[in-house]
Enzyme design. Structure first.
Site, PDB file in Angstrom:
ATOM      1  N   ASN A 212       0.848  -1.196   0.000  1.00  0.00           N
ATOM      2  CA  ASN A 212       0.000   0.000   0.000  1.00  0.00           C
ATOM      3  C   ASN A 212       0.883   1.245   0.000  1.00  0.00           C
ATOM      4  O   ASN A 212       2.113   1.147   0.007  1.00  0.00           O
ATOM      5  CB  ASN A 212      -0.955  -0.025   1.196  1.00  0.00           C
ATOM      6  N   ASP A 281      -4.289  -6.121   4.955  1.00  0.00           N
ATOM      7  CA  ASP A 281      -5.337  -6.934   5.575  1.00  0.00           C
ATOM      8  C   ASP A 281      -5.390  -8.347   4.987  1.00  0.00           C
ATOM      9  O   ASP A 281      -5.972  -9.241   5.583  1.00  0.00           O
ATOM     10  CB  ASP A 281      -6.699  -6.258   5.375  1.00  0.00           C
ATOM     11  N   LYS A 291       7.691 -17.433 -10.803  1.00  0.00           N
ATOM     12  CA  LYS A 291       7.030 -16.227 -11.286  1.00  0.00           C
ATOM     13  C   LYS A 291       5.730 -16.598 -12.008  1.00  0.00           C
ATOM     14  O   LYS A 291       5.737 -17.503 -12.860  1.00  0.00           O
ATOM     15  CB  LYS A 291       7.989 -15.502 -12.239  1.00  0.00           C
ATOM     16  N   PHE A 327      -4.313   4.263  14.335  1.00  0.00           N
ATOM     17  CA  PHE A 327      -4.638   5.226  13.281  1.00  0.00           C
ATOM     18  C   PHE A 327      -5.793   4.667  12.469  1.00  0.00           C
ATOM     19  O   PHE A 327      -5.987   3.458  12.399  1.00  0.00           O
ATOM     20  CB  PHE A 327      -3.429   5.451  12.362  1.00  0.00           C
ATOM     21  N   LYS A 341     -13.312   1.494  15.382  1.00  0.00           N
ATOM     22  CA  LYS A 341     -12.002   0.823  15.553  1.00  0.00           C
ATOM     23  C   LYS A 341     -11.430   1.069  16.951  1.00  0.00           C
ATOM     24  O   LYS A 341     -10.753   0.201  17.509  1.00  0.00           O
ATOM     25  CB  LYS A 341     -11.002   1.321  14.497  1.00  0.00           C
ATOM     26  N   LYS A 345     -10.616  -2.391  18.755  1.00  0.00           N
ATOM     27  CA  LYS A 345      -9.204  -2.749  18.934  1.00  0.00           C
ATOM     28  C   LYS A 345      -8.697  -2.423  20.347  1.00  0.00           C
ATOM     29  O   LYS A 345      -7.504  -2.479  20.604  1.00  0.00           O
ATOM     30  CB  LYS A 345      -8.351  -2.062  17.866  1.00  0.00           C
TER      31      LYS A 345
HETATM   32  N1  CTP Z   1      -4.100  -2.550  11.818  1.00  0.00           N
HETATM   33  C1  CTP Z   1      -3.521  -3.678  12.346  1.00  0.00           C
HETATM   34  N2  CTP Z   1      -3.576  -4.869  11.667  1.00  0.00           N
HETATM   35  C2  CTP Z   1      -4.200  -4.956  10.485  1.00  0.00           C
HETATM   36  C3  CTP Z   1      -4.800  -3.808   9.934  1.00  0.00           C
HETATM   37  C4  CTP Z   1      -4.729  -2.627  10.633  1.00  0.00           C
HETATM   38  O1  CTP Z   1      -2.939  -3.609  13.405  1.00  0.00           O
HETATM   39  N3  CTP Z   1      -4.235  -6.138   9.850  1.00  0.00           N
HETATM   40  C5  CTP Z   1      -4.012  -1.310  12.598  1.00  0.00           C
HETATM   41  C6  CTP Z   1      -3.294  -0.164  11.958  1.00  0.00           C
HETATM   42  O2  CTP Z   1      -1.925  -0.113  12.333  1.00  0.00           O
HETATM   43  C7  CTP Z   1      -4.048   1.061  12.456  1.00  0.00           C
HETATM   44  C8  CTP Z   1      -5.450   0.534  12.725  1.00  0.00           C
HETATM   45  O3  CTP Z   1      -5.321  -0.875  12.832  1.00  0.00           O
HETATM   46  O4  CTP Z   1      -3.546   1.518  13.685  1.00  0.00           O
HETATM   47  C9  CTP Z   1      -6.455   0.880  11.674  1.00  0.00           C
HETATM   48  O5  CTP Z   1      -6.018   0.489  10.407  1.00  0.00           O
HETATM   49  P1  CTP Z   1      -7.023   0.498   9.191  1.00  0.00           P
HETATM   50  O6  CTP Z   1      -6.375  -0.059   7.959  1.00  0.00           O
HETATM   51  O7  CTP Z   1      -7.670   1.845   9.100  1.00  0.00           O
HETATM   52  O8  CTP Z   1      -8.116  -0.517   9.778  1.00  0.00           O
HETATM   53  P2  CTP Z   1      -8.673  -1.916   9.412  1.00  0.00           P
HETATM   54  O9  CTP Z   1      -8.951  -2.605  10.705  1.00  0.00           O
HETATM   55  O10 CTP Z   1      -7.801  -2.619   8.437  1.00  0.00           O
HETATM   56  O11 CTP Z   1     -10.073  -1.532   8.826  1.00  0.00           O
HETATM   57  P3  CTP Z   1     -10.645  -1.440   7.350  1.00  0.00           P
HETATM   58  O12 CTP Z   1      -9.593  -1.987   6.443  1.00  0.00           O
HETATM   59  O13 CTP Z   1     -11.857  -2.255   7.425  1.00  0.00           O
HETATM   60  O14 CTP Z   1     -10.911   0.027   7.178  1.00  0.00           O
END
Ligand code: CTP
Length: 406
Positions: A212, A281, A291, A327, A341, A345
């Site tokens: 990303n 995610d 490859k 974040f 969140k 979390k």
């Molecule tokens: N985060 C994490 N582990 C993941 C995804 C996210 O620890 N697999 C953490 C990030 O470091 C951040 C927070 O969760 O502090 C929110 O990340 P974000 O990508 O906004 O949240 P997601 O839970 O992935 O939600 P979504 O993709 O559904 O928006």
């Protein structure tokens, strides 16, 4: 009396080397900024410049030997160690670096340095060969990791006739760095802080990965600010293209699973955990051994499986007394998603930003965020990421203070 208004005190450690005379100039520059300077010299330093010079310039007795009868009835090295708001060693020889790195206290300077709780800053100056020696470089890393602030030597023509790294940095720069360090609040001293930053990479085959746009800038700014405010910082970092802040422990990760392992192993010992990383995610169900080839015009379907949520996993194991910050980078309904969140979390604070707004989000040096706690919401204006970092740290300290008062 407010500690902010009293005269600041620098203990200036002077070690032996041809650059000793420049320490006189550093002393003068600090005095011009209203700073009271006390000098401690090593025996070798006194061969280059007499203690009388420093005594006259500083207006205080110069400490050289632990066994001298102290000028006052206090134990002198401890008195100096306590008085210091900053302990600056300039010039710092390879020898004093080795002593500091190993906790050796065999003269007035090394003893005082070991006893002080003030921030320590060193400006090394030595022959290039001594500077490049792996022993010196390892000592340097040890000191850096412990939070000693290093004013790296400049490159140039050295007194010994060699050219290379090892020249004492300009006295104006050293004095300026000392002043900056004195002006910095040390309100995170004693706290252990872990910061995660940057993206993850999830391999698809030996040459491709899913990732990303996270640049790591926000997390790095937080790690640096926390370090400068006196915290002991561990920075877990994904692959990024920006320089690591000085004085923090760096732990690299590539995938979300690796981040999870690194974070779990270190979470218990932390007071504060700030998760600015953008872990993917999803990962490939299977990483192709070779490859992946084009499919001759047909589409390609990748099968992905969900990664664990690092923040949620840590949140389940949170101890009382720990402060967890996350974040939420969103493209719509930022506040509502972030609030969800925060609870899901088990965080104490979440920093929400709408990454579609100009000046916010990926790869820029600014951000527009809303800080959300269980009881309040604070919308910040467009700020540099360095300023956002300071505001987040202020908020963390306020939350910890509030909890102590409850
Ligand atoms: N985060 C994490 N582990 C993941 C995804 C996210 O620890 N697999 C953490 C990030 O470091 C951040 C927070 O969760 O502090 C929110 O990340 P974000 O990508 O906004 O949240 P997601 O839970 O992935 O939600 P979504 O993709 O559904 O928006």
């Amino acid at each position: 009396m407010s500690t902010e208004n009293r005269t600041k005190c620098v203990v200036l450690g002077v070690t032996g080397g041809i650059a000793v005379y420049k320490a006189c100039e550093i002393l003068r520059l600090l005095q011009k900024r209203g700073i009271d300077v006390f000098v401690v010299m090593t025996k070798n330093a006194t061969r280059f410049v007499s203690p009388l010079t420093f005594e006259t310039l500083s207006g205080h007795p110069v400490a050289v030997d632990t066994f001298e009868r102290p000028a006052t009835w206090e134990v002198e090295h401890i008195a100096l160690a306590k008085r210091a708001d900053l302990f600056l060693i300039a010039p710092a020889t390879a020898n004093i670096m080795a002593k500091l790195a190993n906790g050796i206290a065999d003269d007035m300077l090394s003893t005082t340095a070991l006893a002080t709780r003030a921030p320590v800053m060193i400006a090394p100056a030595m022959n290039t060969g001594m500077w490049d020696n792996p022993a010196t470089q390892q000592n340097l890393r040890t000191l850096e990791a412990r939070g000693v602030q290093i004013i790296a030597p400049a490159t140039g023509h050295l007194a010994c006739g060699d050219s290379g790294a090892g020249k004492l940095e300009a006295v104006e720069t050293i004095a300026e760095r000392a002043v900056q360090a004195l002006e910095r609040r040390q309100d995170m001293r004693g706290l252990r802080v872990m910061v995660t930053a940057g993206p993850t990479r999830e391999a698809l085959d030996p040459v491709r990965y899913l990732s990303n746009r996270s640049s790591g800038k926000m997390g790095y700014a937080i790690a640096q600010a926390a370090r400068e405010r006196g915290a002991q910082v561990t920075l877990l970092t994904g692959p990024v293209a920006i320089p690591a802040p000085q004085g923090v422990e760096i732990v690299p990760f590539t995938t979300t699973m690796e981040l999870l392992e690194c974070a779990k192993a270190r979470a218990d010992g932390q007071d504060v955990i700030i998760q600015a990383a953008a872990p993917a995610d999803y990962r490939a169900r299977e990483i192709a051994a070779q490859k992946i080839k084009k499919q001759g015009g047909a589409g390609l379907t990748l099968e992905l499986v969900e990664n664990p949520d690092v923040a949620a996993t840590l949140g389940e194991r949170k101890r009382s007394g720990q402060t967890f910050v996350g974040f939420a980078a969103e493209t719509q309904d930022a506040i509502a998603h972030a609030e969800d969140k925060l609870v899901r979390k088990n965080l104490d604070l979440i920093v929400a930003n709408d990454v579609t707004r100009p000046g916010a989000g990926f790869d820029v040096d600014t951000n527009i965020v809303t800080m959300i706690t269980r009881s309040a919401q604070m919308q910040l204006p467009l700020l540099s990421k360095a300023d956002v970092a300071e505001r987040i740290l202020d908020q963390i300290l306020a939350l910890r203070e509030q909890r102590r008062g409850d």
